[in-house]
Design a protein around this motif. Structure first.
Motif, PDB file in Angstrom:
ATOM      1  N   UNK A  85       0.586  -0.797  -0.177  1.00  0.00           N
ATOM      2  CA  UNK A  85      -0.036  -0.065   0.603  1.00  0.00           C
ATOM      3  C   UNK A  85       0.906   1.035  -0.020  1.00  0.00           C
ATOM      4  N   UNK A  86       0.814   1.880  -0.859  1.00  0.00           N
ATOM      5  CA  UNK A  86       1.364   2.859  -0.985  1.00  0.00           C
ATOM      6  C   UNK A  86       1.099   4.348  -0.103  1.00  0.00           C
ATOM      7  N   UNK A  87       0.340   4.303  -0.419  1.00  0.00           N
ATOM      8  CA  UNK A  87      -0.693   5.620   1.350  1.00  0.00           C
ATOM      9  C   UNK A  87      -0.399   5.265   2.457  1.00  0.00           C
ATOM     10  N   UNK A  88       0.055   4.566   2.620  1.00  0.00           N
ATOM     11  CA  UNK A  88       0.581   3.471   3.943  1.00  0.00           C
ATOM     12  C   UNK A  88       1.813   4.219   4.824  1.00  0.00           C
ATOM     13  N   UNK A  89       1.295   4.978   6.583  1.00  0.00           N
ATOM     14  CA  UNK A  89       2.142   5.331   7.050  1.00  0.00           C
ATOM     15  C   UNK A  89       3.375   4.647   7.695  1.00  0.00           C
ATOM     16  N   UNK A  90       4.759   4.813   7.380  1.00  0.00           N
ATOM     17  CA  UNK A  90       5.692   4.042   7.782  1.00  0.00           C
ATOM     18  C   UNK A  90       6.928   4.952   8.387  1.00  0.00           C
ATOM     19  N   UNK A  91       7.729   4.114   9.199  1.00  0.00           N
ATOM     20  CA  UNK A  91       8.605   4.638   9.598  1.00  0.00           C
ATOM     21  C   UNK A  91      10.509   4.010   9.229  1.00  0.00           C
ATOM     22  N   UNK A  92      11.113   4.897   9.053  1.00  0.00           N
ATOM     23  CA  UNK A  92      12.579   4.765   8.593  1.00  0.00           C
ATOM     24  C   UNK A  92      13.321   5.591  10.108  1.00  0.00           C
ATOM     25  N   UNK A  93      14.126   3.751  11.035  1.00  0.00           N
ATOM     26  CA  UNK A  93      14.733   4.104  11.820  1.00  0.00           C
ATOM     27  C   UNK A  93      16.534   3.582  11.120  1.00  0.00           C
ATOM     28  N   UNK A  94      17.423   4.314  11.307  1.00  0.00           N
ATOM     29  CA  UNK A  94      18.895   4.433  11.146  1.00  0.00           C
ATOM     30  C   UNK A  94      20.083   5.276  12.031  1.00  0.00           C
ATOM     31  N   UNK A  95      20.714   4.128  12.305  1.00  0.00           N
ATOM     32  CA  UNK A  95      22.150   4.627  12.905  1.00  0.00           C
ATOM     33  C   UNK A  95      23.058   5.788  12.066  1.00  0.00           C
ATOM     34  N   UNK A  96      23.364   6.281  11.111  1.00  0.00           N
ATOM     35  CA  UNK A  96      24.236   7.450  10.473  1.00  0.00           C
ATOM     36  C   UNK A  96      25.258   8.585  10.913  1.00  0.00           C
ATOM     37  N   UNK A  97      26.254   8.096  10.540  1.00  0.00           N
ATOM     38  CA  UNK A  97      27.386   8.675  11.644  1.00  0.00           C
ATOM     39  C   UNK A  97      27.420   9.092  13.211  1.00  0.00           C
ATOM     40  N   UNK A  98      27.202   7.697  14.092  1.00  0.00           N
ATOM     41  CA  UNK A  98      26.445   8.215  15.174  1.00  0.00           C
ATOM     42  C   UNK A  98      25.238   8.940  15.487  1.00  0.00           C
ATOM     43  N   UNK A  99      24.505   9.507  14.629  1.00  0.00           N
ATOM     44  CA  UNK A  99      23.696   9.820  14.854  1.00  0.00           C
ATOM     45  C   UNK A  99      22.052   8.926  14.331  1.00  0.00           C
ATOM     46  N   UNK A 100      20.933   8.934  15.664  1.00  0.00           N
ATOM     47  CA  UNK A 100      19.987   8.599  15.667  1.00  0.00           C
ATOM     48  C   UNK A 100      18.967   9.313  14.132  1.00  0.00           C
ATOM     49  N   UNK A 101      18.357   8.630  12.978  1.00  0.00           N
ATOM     50  CA  UNK A 101      18.109   9.354  12.275  1.00  0.00           C
ATOM     51  C   UNK A 101      16.397   8.502  12.237  1.00  0.00           C
ATOM     52  N   UNK A 102      15.238   9.380  12.067  1.00  0.00           N
ATOM     53  CA  UNK A 102      13.949   8.600  12.501  1.00  0.00           C
ATOM     54  C   UNK A 102      13.049   9.852  11.392  1.00  0.00           C
ATOM     55  N   UNK A 103      13.000   8.964  10.270  1.00  0.00           N
ATOM     56  CA  UNK A 103      11.489   9.838   9.052  1.00  0.00           C
ATOM     57  C   UNK A 103      10.022   8.872   9.437  1.00  0.00           C
ATOM     58  N   UNK A 104       9.539  10.009   9.196  1.00  0.00           N
ATOM     59  CA  UNK A 104       7.844   9.011   8.932  1.00  0.00           C
ATOM     60  C   UNK A 104       7.452   9.723   7.029  1.00  0.00           C
ATOM     61  N   UNK A 105       7.571   8.996   6.837  1.00  0.00           N
ATOM     62  CA  UNK A 105       6.883   8.993   5.410  1.00  0.00           C
ATOM     63  C   UNK A 105       5.742   7.929   4.772  1.00  0.00           C
ATOM     64  N   UNK A 106       4.641   8.628   3.931  1.00  0.00           N
ATOM     65  CA  UNK A 106       3.525   8.134   3.300  1.00  0.00           C
ATOM     66  C   UNK A 106       3.591   9.119   1.860  1.00  0.00           C
ATOM     67  N   UNK A 107       2.955   7.671   0.929  1.00  0.00           N
ATOM     68  CA  UNK A 107       3.157   8.490  -0.730  1.00  0.00           C
ATOM     69  C   UNK A 107       1.346   9.308  -0.572  1.00  0.00           C
ATOM     70  N   UNK A 108       1.420  10.059  -1.335  1.00  0.00           N
ATOM     71  CA  UNK A 108       0.321  10.429  -2.069  1.00  0.00           C
ATOM     72  C   UNK A 108      -0.202  10.577  -3.085  1.00  0.00           C
ATOM     73  N   UNK A 109      -1.307  10.618  -4.059  1.00  0.00           N
ATOM     74  CA  UNK A 109      -1.460  10.522  -5.386  1.00  0.00           C
ATOM     75  C   UNK A 109      -2.361  12.044  -5.695  1.00  0.00           C
TER      76      UNK A 109
END
Length: 536
Positions: A145-169
């Motif tokens: 489902x492209x419009x579903x709310x999803x999250x990405x959690x990664x550690x980059x350069x010892x920093x924790x990154x959290x983003x929420x993303x979803x698609x719209x048409x």
């Protein structure tokens, strides 16, 4: 009789093992139940801790998702220029952890940023845009489902990154809405509200990253009731650890309860086993007592039968006038009188012993001379001594103090001691009776030169129905109650009775020592023996 005893013995040996087996079975069941209860308690504590962990991680996820929904409400794909104007005024209140919002055009390979709104514009915004397009975009999940709310959690350069993303048409074009969450703000502002002072200080928790380093909270010592749960959809590379501060107390309490219950089971088993042991010994004692009573009845029957037979025989001779001379008549009459006295003494013994057994023995105490009582008792046995050829040597000290005594009961005690001595004095032919004062007591010693008494029997012969081993070996008559009656009479007078054996160098002889306390106010005087009398 033997069959009944056999049945009783078989029943006895069947019941006792059954009781012991039942105790062991009940103890095993109780122990198993205790262990199961302990396991259930531990599982309950673990389940409670796990439930608390699930509730806490879900709370953070719901908080972040709620802010994402607010962002989605402010983003109008048809009018991207209004995002900043609509979102920023309420951002600190409604979406405190969202730092920036981006809208990307997915219809072109260049993925241009069509809109960007930031709560704190600066160089970090440009760095985040480059990071998103360069390193993070490839990690985004566009399956399903492209419009579903999803999250990405990664550690980059010892920093924790959290983003929420979803698609719209919109209008045939695809757009990607991205909410950039401020992770440091989450750790410093949100985590303290969610994971500090939980349950009134009864639990401890912290957050750790993939490598086990603490992100928030105090160190937690691993324990039996410590659980870790990852955040389900948002900060899924981090884990929430929870350990009940009362876990150790709960563990100790469970252990104490287990020990108490085990102790109770053990104590109950010990009590039952002790009870069974007591029953066994009581049963054995009762059986011995029953055997002694049976012997007592047989002995008393024989004791009654012998003098009755003599009385009847000589009475019939006198009645038939078949007496050769007047001397024989007098001799027969004397035998009848002596055997009647013997019967009377035996019956009095039995009656007095019956009173003692029922606890109804009563004594009439009065000041008296114990030596006079002893003298009367010796006179009673004068004819028997002459008949049996036994010398009775009586020695009494002069001026002995008075004692509080029941003259009749004390005479009965002395007669029993004399009767006992006569039974065993036939071989020695002599019985010594001594009356003297020692310290605060008047002492009567009756000694014989018989076979003596074994050391291991010198205490037991004063028990009811008990007779010495040599009495059975030599078939000496007796009921087994005489010495028991003597002991009761002596103790009722505040005195004592004991036996010493042997008293002769050849290992023979016995002496019975009867002690009766003197009357108060009349101190005994130690005087030399002034005179002696003999009956032969």
């Amino acid at each position: 009789m033997q069959r009944r005893r056999l049945r009783e013995r078989l029943l006895y040996f069947a019941i006792v093992p059954s009781i012991v087996f039942a105790v062991l079975v009940l103890g095993g069941i109780a122990l198993r139940t205790t262990l199961q209860i302990e396991k259930a308690r531990q599982q309950t504590v673990f389940d409670a801790t796990l439930t608390l962990a699930d509730e806490r991680v879900d709370r953070l996820d719901k908080l972040i998702i709620a802010q994402d929904n607010v962002v989605a409400a402010h983003v109008d794909i048809a009018n991207l220029n209004t995002i900043a104007r609509r979102w920023l005024p309420t951002a600190s209140r409604e979406t405190p952890t969202v730092r920036a919002i981006l809208v990307l055009d997915l219809s072109h390979e260049s993925r241009d940023v069509l809109a960007f709104a930031s709560r704190a514009p600066g160089r970090e915004d440009d760095a985040f845009r480059r990071l998103l397009l360069g390193r993070l975009f490839s990690s985004l999940n566009f399956d399903g489902d492209t419009e579903e709310l999803r999250h990405l959690h990664q550690i980059i350069d010892q920093q924790s990154i959290l983003i929420s993303y979803w698609q719209r048409t919109y209008a045939g074009r695809r757009y990607l809405v991205v909410a950039w969450h401020d992770v440091p703000r989450l750790v410093h502002d949100v985590f303290p509200r969610l994971y500090r002072d939980i349950d009134r200080g009864n639990s401890r928790m912290n957050v750790i990253d993939e490598e086990g380093r603490i992100v928030f909270g105090p160190p937690i010592k691993g324990g039996e009731f410590t659980v870790g749960r990852p955040f389900p959809t948002t900060l899924y590379n981090w884990r929430l650890q929870i350990a009940l501060t009362s876990a150790d107390d709960l563990g100790d309490k469970v252990e104490r309860q287990r020990m108490v219950e085990l102790g109770m089971v053990g104590f109950a088993a010990i009590v039952v086993l002790v009870g069974v042991t007591i029953i066994i010994f009581a049963s054995m004692k009762e059986r011995r007592l029953a055997a002694l009573k049976s012997d007592f009845v047989a002995n008393v029957s024989h004791e009654l039968k012998t003098p009755l037979a003599l009385v009847r025989m000589f009475g019939e001779i006198l009645l038939a006038d078949r007496v050769a001379s007047e001397d024989k008549r007098r001799q027969y009459l004397q035998i009848i009188v002596s055997e009647s006295e013997r019967l009377t003494a035996l019956i009095e013994n039995v009656l007095d012993f019956a009173k003692v057994e029922r606890g109804k023995a009563a004594y009439e105490f009065a000041p008296g001379k114990l030596e006079d009582v002893v003298s009367r008792a010796v006179d009673v046995y004068r004819y028997r001594a002459e008949r049996d050829g036994i010398v009775v040597h009586l020695v009494s000290a002069e001026g002995m103090p008075e004692a509080m005594l029941d003259a009749r009961a004390m005479e009965l005690a002395i007669i029993n001691l004399l009767d006992n001595a006569f039974k065993y004095a036939k071989d020695g032919g002599r019985v010594d009776v001594e009356v003297a004062s020692e310290d605060d007591a008047v002492v009567v010693r009756v000694s014989d030169r018989g076979p003596g008494i074994d050391p291991d029997e010198q205490e037991r012969i004063f028990e009811r129905f008990v007779r010495g081993r040599r009495a059975g070996e030599q078939r000496i008559r007796g009921s087994g109650i005489g010495l028991a009656l003597v002991k009761h009479i002596a103790e009722s007078h505040g005195g004592s009775i004991e036996v010493k054996s042997p008293i002769l160098e050849d290992g023979r002889g016995s002496v019975f020592v009867l002690r009766i306390p003197v009357s108060r106010g009349h101190a005994p005087r130690k005087l030399p023996i002034a005179g002696a009398s003999s009956v032969a």
